[in-house]
Motif scaffolding. Structure first.
Motif, mmCIF file in Angstrom:
data_model
loop_
_atom_site.group_PDB
_atom_site.id
_atom_site.type_symbol
_atom_site.label_atom_id
_atom_site.label_comp_id
_atom_site.label_asym_id
_atom_site.label_seq_id
_atom_site.Cartn_x
_atom_site.Cartn_y
_atom_site.Cartn_z
ATOM 1 N N PHE A 1 -35.265 24.599 -13.499
ATOM 2 C CA PHE A 1 -34.910 23.328 -14.158
ATOM 3 C C PHE A 1 -34.993 23.399 -15.702
ATOM 4 O O PHE A 1 -34.249 22.610 -16.395
ATOM 5 C CB PHE A 1 -35.888 22.349 -13.513
ATOM 6 N N ILE A 2 -35.950 24.061 -16.190
ATOM 7 C CA ILE A 2 -36.028 24.061 -17.598
ATOM 8 C C ILE A 2 -34.892 24.715 -18.494
ATOM 9 O O ILE A 2 -34.282 24.300 -19.503
ATOM 10 C CB ILE A 2 -37.426 24.983 -18.016
ATOM 11 N N VAL A 3 -34.180 25.952 -17.888
ATOM 12 C CA VAL A 3 -32.946 26.485 -18.240
ATOM 13 C C VAL A 3 -31.993 25.406 -18.440
ATOM 14 O O VAL A 3 -31.111 25.124 -19.242
ATOM 15 C CB VAL A 3 -32.639 27.596 -17.633
ATOM 16 N N PHE A 4 -31.636 24.666 -17.219
ATOM 17 C CA PHE A 4 -30.581 23.736 -16.985
ATOM 18 C C PHE A 4 -30.650 22.577 -17.969
ATOM 19 O O PHE A 4 -30.034 22.170 -18.870
ATOM 20 C CB PHE A 4 -30.737 23.305 -15.644
ATOM 21 N N ILE A 5 -32.124 21.896 -18.251
ATOM 22 C CA ILE A 5 -32.400 20.838 -19.301
ATOM 23 C C ILE A 5 -32.136 21.160 -20.537
ATOM 24 O O ILE A 5 -31.445 20.711 -21.181
ATOM 25 C CB ILE A 5 -33.691 20.103 -18.586
ATOM 26 N N LEU A 6 -32.659 22.342 -20.754
ATOM 27 C CA LEU A 6 -32.659 22.844 -22.289
ATOM 28 C C LEU A 6 -31.025 23.114 -22.545
ATOM 29 O O LEU A 6 -30.635 22.881 -23.739
ATOM 30 C CB LEU A 6 -33.625 24.024 -22.529
ATOM 31 N N GLY A 7 -30.456 23.858 -21.711
ATOM 32 C CA GLY A 7 -29.023 24.243 -22.029
ATOM 33 C C GLY A 7 -28.027 22.880 -22.047
ATOM 34 O O GLY A 7 -27.357 22.754 -23.236
ATOM 35 N N ILE A 8 -28.388 22.123 -21.266
ATOM 36 C CA ILE A 8 -27.263 20.685 -21.544
ATOM 37 C C ILE A 8 -28.118 19.923 -22.531
ATOM 38 O O ILE A 8 -26.937 19.240 -23.347
ATOM 39 C CB ILE A 8 -27.519 19.855 -20.045
ATOM 40 N N GLY A 9 -29.225 19.821 -22.731
ATOM 41 C CA GLY A 9 -29.655 18.949 -23.904
ATOM 42 C C GLY A 9 -29.370 19.381 -25.276
ATOM 43 O O GLY A 9 -28.767 18.638 -25.944
ATOM 44 N N GLY B 1 -26.433 25.790 -19.731
ATOM 45 C CA GLY B 1 -26.850 24.697 -18.618
ATOM 46 C C GLY B 1 -26.363 25.129 -17.279
ATOM 47 O O GLY B 1 -26.680 24.823 -16.425
ATOM 48 N N VAL B 2 -25.015 25.514 -17.298
ATOM 49 C CA VAL B 2 -24.340 26.009 -16.055
ATOM 50 C C VAL B 2 -25.034 27.109 -15.416
ATOM 51 O O VAL B 2 -25.227 27.117 -14.120
ATOM 52 C CB VAL B 2 -22.775 26.258 -16.236
ATOM 53 N N ILE B 3 -25.519 27.890 -15.946
ATOM 54 C CA ILE B 3 -26.325 28.913 -15.672
ATOM 55 C C ILE B 3 -27.642 28.535 -15.062
ATOM 56 O O ILE B 3 -27.998 28.916 -13.724
ATOM 57 C CB ILE B 3 -26.961 30.228 -16.569
ATOM 58 N N GLY B 4 -27.966 27.578 -15.750
ATOM 59 C CA GLY B 4 -29.215 26.994 -15.102
ATOM 60 C C GLY B 4 -28.968 26.220 -13.663
ATOM 61 O O GLY B 4 -29.733 26.073 -12.692
ATOM 62 N N MET B 5 -27.921 25.467 -13.756
ATOM 63 C CA MET B 5 -27.515 24.660 -12.518
ATOM 64 C C MET B 5 -27.321 25.830 -11.369
ATOM 65 O O MET B 5 -27.964 25.568 -10.116
ATOM 66 C CB MET B 5 -26.176 24.411 -12.557
ATOM 67 N N ASN B 6 -26.983 26.986 -11.507
ATOM 68 C CA ASN B 6 -26.697 28.140 -10.596
ATOM 69 C C ASN B 6 -28.126 28.462 -10.324
ATOM 70 O O ASN B 6 -28.388 28.986 -9.023
ATOM 71 C CB ASN B 6 -25.901 29.212 -11.293
ATOM 72 N N LEU B 7 -28.875 28.680 -11.201
ATOM 73 C CA LEU B 7 -30.142 29.122 -10.700
ATOM 74 C C LEU B 7 -30.971 28.230 -9.844
ATOM 75 O O LEU B 7 -31.858 28.480 -9.034
ATOM 76 C CB LEU B 7 -31.167 29.268 -11.912
ATOM 77 N N ILE B 8 -30.718 26.772 -10.029
ATOM 78 C CA ILE B 8 -31.240 25.725 -9.201
ATOM 79 C C ILE B 8 -30.680 25.889 -7.803
ATOM 80 O O ILE B 8 -31.618 25.700 -6.965
ATOM 81 C CB ILE B 8 -31.056 24.383 -9.764
ATOM 82 N N ILE B 9 -29.707 26.039 -7.774
ATOM 83 C CA ILE B 9 -28.909 26.178 -6.100
ATOM 84 C C ILE B 9 -29.486 27.408 -5.653
ATOM 85 O O ILE B 9 -29.980 27.303 -4.452
ATOM 86 C CB ILE B 9 -27.468 26.184 -6.449
ATOM 87 N N ARG B 10 -29.894 28.519 -6.322
ATOM 88 C CA ARG B 10 -30.370 29.668 -5.748
ATOM 89 C C ARG B 10 -31.559 29.756 -5.423
ATOM 90 O O ARG B 10 -32.426 30.384 -4.650
ATOM 91 C CB ARG B 10 -29.768 30.978 -6.516
ATOM 92 N N ASP B 11 -32.595 29.202 -6.556
ATOM 93 C CA ASP B 11 -34.177 29.202 -6.366
ATOM 94 C C ASP B 11 -34.432 27.869 -7.225
ATOM 95 O O ASP B 11 -34.639 27.724 -8.284
ATOM 96 C CB ASP B 11 -34.805 30.396 -6.948
ATOM 97 N N LYS B 12 -34.959 26.790 -6.530
ATOM 98 C CA LYS B 12 -35.488 25.646 -7.024
ATOM 99 C C LYS B 12 -36.901 26.026 -7.565
ATOM 100 O O LYS B 12 -37.931 25.446 -6.858
ATOM 101 C CB LYS B 12 -35.461 24.541 -6.079
#
Length: 104
Positions: free
Chosen positions: A32-40, A16-27
């Motif tokens: 968003f899928i990596v973030f939501i799946l990771g945290i969920g 999920g944290v990797i997903g957050m970093n990906l969102i910051i770098r490239d929306k």
């Protein structure tokens, strides 16, 4: 089995944290899928683990895995500082988590 779910919860927290970093770098949608799946998945596994593990111990270990795992990912993938003090403090987080396991 609860400990396996707790470890998985911590690892998914890192995803999920990797997903957050990906969102910051490239929306984009993948970020968003990596973030939501990771945290969920992290919260699902944590809730399963907490059915039999004490809340304080489970939460501390979950956050410890997330903290240290994210720090390691930052060092290995994103060129973050490898300062010895940073590594020592991450090791202290792990020692504290293991200590909670031992006394639980």
């Amino acid at each position: 089995m609860s400990w396996i779910f707790l470890i998985l919860a911590g690892l998914f927290e890192v995803v999920g944290v990797i997903g957050m970093n990906l969102i910051i770098r490239d929306k984009n949608i993948k970020s968003f899928i990596v973030f939501i799946l990771g945290i969920g998945l992290s919260f699902i596994c944590l809730s399963i683990a907490m059915q039999t593990l004490p809340m304080g111990t489970a939460y501390a270990i979950w956050t410890g895995i997330g903290t240290v795992g994210s720090g390691i990912v930052g060092i290995l993938l994103y060129g973050e500082s490898r300062a010895i003090k940073r590594i020592v403090f991450m090791a202290m987080v792990l020692v504290a988590a293991v200590g909670l396991k031992i006394i639980s």
